[in-house]
Design an enzyme around this catalytic site. Structure first.
Site, short mmCIF file in Angstrom:
data_model
loop_
_atom_site.label_atom_id
_atom_site.label_comp_id
_atom_site.label_asym_id
_atom_site.label_seq_id
_atom_site.Cartn_x
_atom_site.Cartn_y
_atom_site.Cartn_z
N GLY A 126 0.85 -1.18 0.00
CA GLY A 126 0.00 0.00 0.00
C GLY A 126 0.88 1.23 0.00
O GLY A 126 1.24 1.76 -1.05
N THR A 150 -10.67 1.20 -7.10
CA THR A 150 -11.94 1.92 -7.23
C THR A 150 -12.50 1.77 -8.65
O THR A 150 -11.73 1.85 -9.62
CB THR A 150 -11.71 3.42 -6.92
OG1 THR A 150 -11.14 3.52 -5.63
CG2 THR A 150 -13.01 4.21 -6.97
N ASP A 190 0.98 14.03 -7.62
CA ASP A 190 1.10 15.47 -7.37
C ASP A 190 -0.14 16.21 -7.89
O ASP A 190 -0.56 17.21 -7.32
CB ASP A 190 2.35 16.05 -8.07
CG ASP A 190 3.64 15.67 -7.33
OD1 ASP A 190 3.54 15.19 -6.18
OD2 ASP A 190 4.73 15.85 -7.92
N ARG A 217 -31.98 23.15 17.23
CA ARG A 217 -32.09 22.28 18.40
C ARG A 217 -32.12 23.12 19.68
O ARG A 217 -31.23 23.94 19.89
CB ARG A 217 -30.89 21.33 18.41
CG ARG A 217 -30.68 20.58 19.69
CD ARG A 217 -31.62 19.42 19.79
NE ARG A 217 -31.24 18.54 20.90
CZ ARG A 217 -32.05 17.61 21.39
NH1 ARG A 217 -33.25 17.44 20.87
NH2 ARG A 217 -31.65 16.84 22.37
N GLN A 250 -21.94 28.66 24.42
CA GLN A 250 -20.55 28.88 23.98
C GLN A 250 -19.84 27.57 23.62
O GLN A 250 -19.01 27.56 22.72
CB GLN A 250 -19.78 29.60 25.08
CG GLN A 250 -20.03 31.10 25.07
CD GLN A 250 -18.99 31.86 25.88
OE1 GLN A 250 -18.22 31.27 26.63
NE2 GLN A 250 -18.98 33.17 25.71
N THR A 260 4.90 19.19 -4.75
CA THR A 260 4.86 17.97 -3.94
C THR A 260 4.61 18.27 -2.46
O THR A 260 3.76 17.67 -1.82
CB THR A 260 6.18 17.19 -4.11
OG1 THR A 260 6.41 17.01 -5.50
CG2 THR A 260 6.13 15.85 -3.41
N GLU A 281 -4.83 7.19 -1.30
CA GLU A 281 -3.91 8.08 -2.02
C GLU A 281 -2.84 8.70 -1.13
O GLU A 281 -2.57 9.89 -1.16
CB GLU A 281 -4.69 9.17 -2.75
CG GLU A 281 -5.37 8.57 -3.96
CD GLU A 281 -5.47 9.56 -5.08
OE1 GLU A 281 -6.56 9.66 -5.63
OE2 GLU A 281 -4.47 10.23 -5.41
#
Lengths: 261, 379
Positions: free
Chosen positions: B130, B157, B239, B267, B278, B312, B362
């Site tokens: 991987g 994919t 890249d 809500r 807060q 990069t 990725e």
């Protein structure tokens, strides 16, 4: 064949509208504008006509302020050929807009064979411009149109209250005001957006199309937000002895206040 | 310095948003639950030009910039990160052809994607490789007029629907990354065996599978660049694609923020809406700051790629920061929704599940940090 499509730019339905400081119009500074959704049906109908008649030319016309030309660019990105913008404030009344549209169509030098509009704009909901425009051009008009066939004469289906349909046979040229259900407007495509950049847009001033302040029929004042909805009424019916009375009260309220029964 | 978009870019974003609201958001929850591949939405998005944004104009594409592409991807991901993974995978698979392909190869494989709706898969990852992409074990054996491919790919994919696969392998494992090469394999080539559809935590509408290449023969001219050019092609592809993946995280984060803000106004607790407390305000503010910071890094990485500046390092900042922020922001959205947020009746738990994958695929968030450190220390 020259098709004119009249479009209006209206605040996005998700925009929170508020009155301008002097109350004579809405505050337009931070509004997101979209093409009036009913006008999308008109643009789509023009494109459908063009699909069967490739020589048809579709001109989109809009009267309004110049800072944003979203509606015209969207229409051209969907496939309209060219555009006319009549520069004007956004607070004109229906009469002025109809007169400006007529002036712009006259000035384009193209003889209209078909004029398409939305049945109403979703901002002021006046439902007047298509009929006024037809009157000024001395053309027949049909509004709330949900069916469109062009076999030399136009065969138009019109929705009436209660859901029944009226069918009209109309000579061209005519003004046709389109309703939801007539078609499914296409998306502007990304290549369409790129092509729209190069399509011609003619700009006129109000005076160029023969409209002046003297044409104003409606003067706006005192714009206000609708009053906030009052909170719901609560009744206590936990005590069995009171329940009969509470039911009576509720029925009274439903009958007299809510007028629901 | 100018943070404005062009009129066309604004229109592109508007169009994508309209599409997302009409076509993606109404389907996202159901497709996630049932694991339905969004083929119809994919095709509709292709029809209006939202797919394959990397194809240059001379091969029939729209000739979009990287910034244009991430505006689209961010908006599609706002609707569903999972569907956007499927949509983006086409770009990820076609980019190696854009970057490393010859004129003839581009005509042969890119142009058909502009003429008809087609799906592509990028096949780099393997069951045992991987993060260590250079350790690829899939082999390309030279048989005169053909390469013969043998090996297994994993987490691919769109694999179940792909018309075309861009496959990475090695011509000689002893050469390490200098042996890595990329070939194009068309659907239907004998010897391609698709694995089962993976049952995933998130991105459930995207079709993810293993693939086995069993003596798959492809003509020599299917190799992109020279033998051994694959590593450079893969790195250049990443890249370009890292800002794209980062933009998906930005879109998901924005969705979580919008939903949380809306819920905070609706809500009621302790007699006021929770946005008045807060504790909730602090969370919302942090979510908003991180979303915008991730967005700016992402746009910068894409703008650098457009200006042909080596990106990069910034692309890794963007990918790691956007993915990690998206995870935090979607987790906080669930927190703000409380018990309702943990329920599948409400949309935020899906965002949290979808966010997790962006920290992994990725290049994991950790790999991005290794890339950044390498760039920092080797300057």
């Amino acid at each position: 064949m020259n098709i004119f499509v009249c479009v209006k730019q209206v605040p996005d339905t998700e925009t929170k509208v508020k009155p301008s400081g002097d109350g004579t119009f809405i505050d337009t500074t931070s509004i997101k504008w979209i093409m009036n959704p009913y006008d999308e049906f008109a643009v789509e109908q023009a494109l459908l006509v063009k699909q069967t008649n490739a020589s048809a030319n579709i001109t989109v016309v809009r009267v309004g302020s110049v800072k944003d030309t979203e509606a015209l660019r969207t229409a051209m990105a969907m496939g309209a050929d060219d555009a006319i913008l009549v520069q004007a404030d956004d607070n004109l009344d229906s009469y002025m807009i109809a007169k400006a549209l007529k002036g712009a169509i006259d000035k384009s030098g193209k003889k209209p064979d078909l004029i398409l509009t939305g049945k109403q704009a979703i901002d002021d909901d006046c439902l007047q411009v298509p009929q006024l425009l037809a009157q000024m051009l001395n053309l027949p008009s049909v509004s709330v149109v949900v069916g469109f066939e062009d076999g030399g004469k136009l065969k138009l289906k019109r929705e009436t209250e209660g859901g029944s349909l009226e069918i009209y046979e109309v000579d061209k040229p005519a003004v046709v005001a389109c309703n939801k259900g007539l078609n499914t407007p296409r998306y502007a495509s990304l290549p369409g957006i790129m092509k729209a950049k190069k399509k011609p847009m003619t700009e006129f001033k109000l005076a160029d199309v023969g409209v002046s302040d003297a044409d104003r029929r409606v003067k706006y004042s005192n714009f206000q937000l609708p009053p906030e909805k009052p909170p719901g009424k609560k009744m206590d019916a936990t005590d069995t002895a009171k329940q009969k009375d509470v039911v009576k009260q509720v029925v009274q309220l439903l009958r007299n206040e809510a007028k629901a029964i | 310095m100018n943070f404005d978009f062009t009129t066309e870019q604004k229109e592109i974003k508007e169009l994508a948003l309209k599409f997302v609201k009409n076509e993606i958001i109404p389907k996202a929850q159901e497709y996630d639950e049932k694991g339905i591949f969004p083929k119809e939405e994919f095709k509709k998005a292709w029809e209006i030009g939202l797919i394959n944004t990397c194809i240059p104009a001379e091969y029939g594409g729209a000739g979009f910039s990287n910034v244009d592409s991430i505006l689209i991807s961010e908006t599609l991901a706002y609707g569903c990160m999972g569907m956007n993974t499927s949509f983006m995978a086409n770009d990820l698979a076609l980019l190696p052809i854009v970057i490393g392909g010859s004129h003839e190869q581009k005509q042969k494989w890119l142009t058909p994607f502009t003429e008809n709706f087609k799906i592509a898969s990028f096949c780099l990852t393997e069951p045992n490789n991987g993060s260590d992409a250079a350790g690829i074990q899939t082999t390309f054996k030279d048989e005169g007029s053909h390469w013969v491919i043998n090996g297994n790919k994993m987490w691919i994919t769109n694999a179940g629907h792909a018309d075309l696969f861009v496959v990475y392998g090695t011509i000689d494992p002893s050469l390490k990354h200098k042996g890595i090469s990329a070939v194009v394999v068309e659907k239907g080539t004998p010897g391609i065996e698709l694995g089962k559809k993976e049952d995933k935590m998130g991105h459930r509408s995207s079709d993810t599978r293993g693939i086995r290449f069993n003596n798959v023969k492809v003509p020599k001219e299917n190799m992109l660049g020279k033998p051994g050019a694959g590593w450079a092609i893969a790195m250049a592809t990443l890249d370009h694609s890292r800002p794209l993946v980062a933009s998906s995280a930005v879109g998901g984060a924005q969705r979580a923020l919008d939903l949380a803000v809306q819920y905070a106004k609706e809500r009621n607790q302790f007699g006021v809406n929770i946005g008045k407390h807060q504790a909730i305000q602090m969370m919302l503010s942090d979510m908003a700051m991180k979303t915008e910071a991730a967005r700016l890094l992402t746009y910068k990485a894409a703008a650098m790629a457009d200006q042909k500046i080596k990106n990069t390092e910034i692309a890794s900042y963007a990918k790691a920061f956007a993915a990690d922020s998206c995870m935090q922001i979607t987790t906080d959205a669930v927190q703000i929704y409380g018990g309702y947020g943990y329920s599948k009746e409400y949309p935020v738990e899906k965002l949290m599940r979808d966010a997790k994958l962006i920290q992994i695929y990725e290049g994991t968030s950790q790999i991005q940090r290794l890339v950044i450190a390498r760039e920092l220390l080797n300057k």
